[in-house]
Design a protein around this motif. Sequence first.
Motif, short mmCIF file in Angstrom:
data_model
loop_
_atom_site.label_atom_id
_atom_site.label_comp_id
_atom_site.label_asym_id
_atom_site.label_seq_id
_atom_site.Cartn_x
_atom_site.Cartn_y
_atom_site.Cartn_z
N SER A 140 19.18 37.38 1.54
CA SER A 140 18.99 37.09 0.10
C SER A 140 20.34 37.11 -0.60
CB SER A 140 18.05 38.11 -0.54
OG SER A 140 18.46 39.44 -0.24
N VAL A 141 20.41 36.41 -1.74
CA VAL A 141 21.63 36.31 -2.54
C VAL A 141 21.32 36.77 -3.96
CG1 VAL A 141 23.42 34.76 -3.40
CG2 VAL A 141 22.44 34.36 -1.13
N TRP A 142 22.12 37.70 -4.47
CA TRP A 142 21.86 38.31 -5.77
C TRP A 142 23.10 38.20 -6.66
CZ3 TRP A 142 16.99 40.74 -6.10
CH2 TRP A 142 16.33 40.94 -4.88
N PRO A 143 22.94 37.82 -7.93
CA PRO A 143 24.08 37.84 -8.86
C PRO A 143 24.51 39.28 -9.15
CG PRO A 143 22.07 37.31 -10.05
CD PRO A 143 21.70 37.34 -8.59
N PHE A 144 25.75 39.46 -9.58
CA PHE A 144 26.27 40.80 -9.88
C PHE A 144 25.32 41.59 -10.78
CE2 PHE A 144 31.19 40.32 -9.27
CZ PHE A 144 31.00 40.18 -7.91
N ASP A 145 24.73 40.92 -11.75
CA ASP A 145 23.85 41.60 -12.71
C ASP A 145 22.63 42.24 -12.05
OD1 ASP A 145 25.42 41.03 -14.98
OD2 ASP A 145 24.55 39.02 -15.13
N GLN A 146 22.29 41.77 -10.87
CA GLN A 146 21.10 42.30 -10.16
C GLN A 146 21.50 43.15 -8.95
OE1 GLN A 146 18.13 39.23 -9.37
NE2 GLN A 146 18.68 38.18 -11.25
N VAL A 147 22.67 43.79 -9.03
CA VAL A 147 23.15 44.59 -7.90
C VAL A 147 22.18 45.71 -7.55
CG1 VAL A 147 24.58 46.09 -9.39
CG2 VAL A 147 25.13 45.84 -6.96
N ALA A 148 21.49 46.28 -8.55
CA ALA A 148 20.53 47.35 -8.27
C ALA A 148 19.40 46.83 -7.38
CB ALA A 148 19.95 47.91 -9.58
N ASP A 149 18.91 45.62 -7.67
CA ASP A 149 17.84 45.04 -6.84
C ASP A 149 18.34 44.73 -5.44
OD1 ASP A 149 15.96 45.07 -8.95
OD2 ASP A 149 16.83 43.22 -9.77
N ALA A 150 19.60 44.30 -5.33
CA ALA A 150 20.18 44.00 -4.02
C ALA A 150 20.27 45.27 -3.18
CB ALA A 150 21.57 43.38 -4.20
N MET A 151 20.73 46.36 -3.79
CA MET A 151 20.83 47.63 -3.07
C MET A 151 19.46 48.15 -2.68
SD MET A 151 24.01 49.68 -4.88
CE MET A 151 23.32 49.65 -6.53
N ARG A 152 18.50 47.98 -3.57
CA ARG A 152 17.13 48.42 -3.26
C ARG A 152 16.57 47.64 -2.07
NH1 ARG A 152 15.32 47.69 -7.88
NH2 ARG A 152 15.47 49.82 -8.69
N GLN A 153 16.84 46.34 -2.03
CA GLN A 153 16.37 45.48 -0.94
C GLN A 153 16.84 46.02 0.41
OE1 GLN A 153 14.42 42.85 -0.94
NE2 GLN A 153 14.94 41.55 0.81
N MET A 154 18.11 46.45 0.45
CA MET A 154 18.64 46.97 1.71
C MET A 154 18.19 48.40 1.98
SD MET A 154 22.60 47.37 3.01
CE MET A 154 22.77 45.71 3.61
N GLN A 155 18.24 49.24 0.96
CA GLN A 155 17.91 50.65 1.17
C GLN A 155 16.44 50.84 1.56
OE1 GLN A 155 20.00 53.33 -1.27
NE2 GLN A 155 18.55 54.99 -1.03
N GLU A 156 15.56 50.01 1.05
CA GLU A 156 14.15 50.10 1.41
C GLU A 156 13.84 49.30 2.69
OE1 GLU A 156 11.87 49.05 -2.04
OE2 GLU A 156 12.55 50.80 -3.17
N LYS A 157 14.90 48.80 3.33
CA LYS A 157 14.82 48.11 4.62
C LYS A 157 13.86 46.92 4.58
CE LYS A 157 16.19 52.21 7.17
NZ LYS A 157 15.83 53.26 8.14
N LYS A 158 13.97 46.16 3.48
CA LYS A 158 13.16 44.95 3.36
C LYS A 158 13.90 43.72 3.90
CE LYS A 158 10.73 46.57 -0.80
NZ LYS A 158 10.56 46.36 -2.26
N ASN A 159 15.19 43.86 4.12
CA ASN A 159 16.00 42.69 4.49
C ASN A 159 15.88 42.34 5.96
OD1 ASN A 159 17.56 45.25 4.76
ND2 ASN A 159 19.17 43.89 5.56
N VAL A 160 15.96 41.04 6.23
CA VAL A 160 16.12 40.52 7.59
C VAL A 160 17.42 39.72 7.55
CG1 VAL A 160 15.18 39.06 9.41
CG2 VAL A 160 13.63 40.44 7.99
N GLY A 161 18.52 40.34 7.99
CA GLY A 161 19.82 39.71 7.86
C GLY A 161 20.61 40.31 6.71
#
Length: 381
Positions: A342-363
Amino acid sequence: MSAEPAPAAAAPPPEQAPGPEPPAGGGEAAEHRALVLTGFGGYDKVKVQARRGGGPRPGEVSVRVRACGLNFADLMARQGLYDRLPPPPVCPGMECAGIVRALGDGVRDRQVGDKVMVLARSGLWQEVVNVPASQTFLMPEGMSFEEAAALLVNYITAYMILFDFGNLRPNQSVLIHMAAGGVGTAAIQLCKTVENVTIFGTASASKHDSLKESGVAHPIDYRTMDYAEEVRKISPKGVDIVLDPLGGSDTSKAFNLLKPMGKLITYGVANLLTGQKKNLMAMAKTWWNQFSINALQLLHHNKAVCGYHLGYMDEEFELVGGVVAKLVNLYSQGKIKPKIDSVWPFDQVADAMRQMQEKKNVGKVILVPEAPKEESKKEEN
């Protein structure tokens, strides 16, 4: 490898618009936006702030950043668990990709307009960065900025673990933890460059179809199964190589899963992360269960234990550069290709970190500055 981010100006509100394009000639830089870790804690501790800095110093290049990589170490740094990050307030970010916009004195091997990947200890989550030219690598033909921001940290780590420490050879078996993450995805692709390697990969059940498609012969749901038992059912003697980013009791399990002459490479302590903020109980449990062995015991076991930390290779430009050259060659041959979750703008860095920390990412999870689309297309052409 330390980036020299522009010195922080007085922090305006996060919603402040980015400043105008800095002058291409490397003169006084205009205001630009950066992500700043303002203190240790939850997702809200990383904020968009305005910064102002000058042109590149001798030996440096100035890069207009197009994409940044988010790594597990960045999550640990936010909680104060990563010792390679200077104290806050500080701009995080170990990798990015963009376009060279100005050269410092003495730089001969880069040109304005070059598309580059950048590796540093920190400071790269900004719209503009000044870094030593030696920490930049030319992007191969056909690679997107998002792919370039996903290559360096994960693929250097996976390559050195598998081939330099692991000595991966045909007909061997590998256990990859967090197999759907950035390093896991890279390791799977690199395993596929060697003939007849059997891959075991741990990940939640929802990611198993994706893992099978990418080449994992035996996906294991670590949430509902004992992965050590599952490996033994298929391979009673265990595996040749275990990649361990978990730490704690999982390192002991990894060692016990090795065949004779097997190799355990530990490269992280992901078990420390259990929530948004530092968890003292998780830290104590991980420390208490940390694997320990002496040289005499190793001798009796016929096994190897290796530790890997890219963050401590600051000065190893030749060693790391050699690995990057091999990776670029593999990319150009079509044998590896960073998988973007996934690709996130700087303004959504919290959502980007949450995506990884909650292990929702594939890649790989990618951060991008919000640049006008017309300008992006112009510079990319």
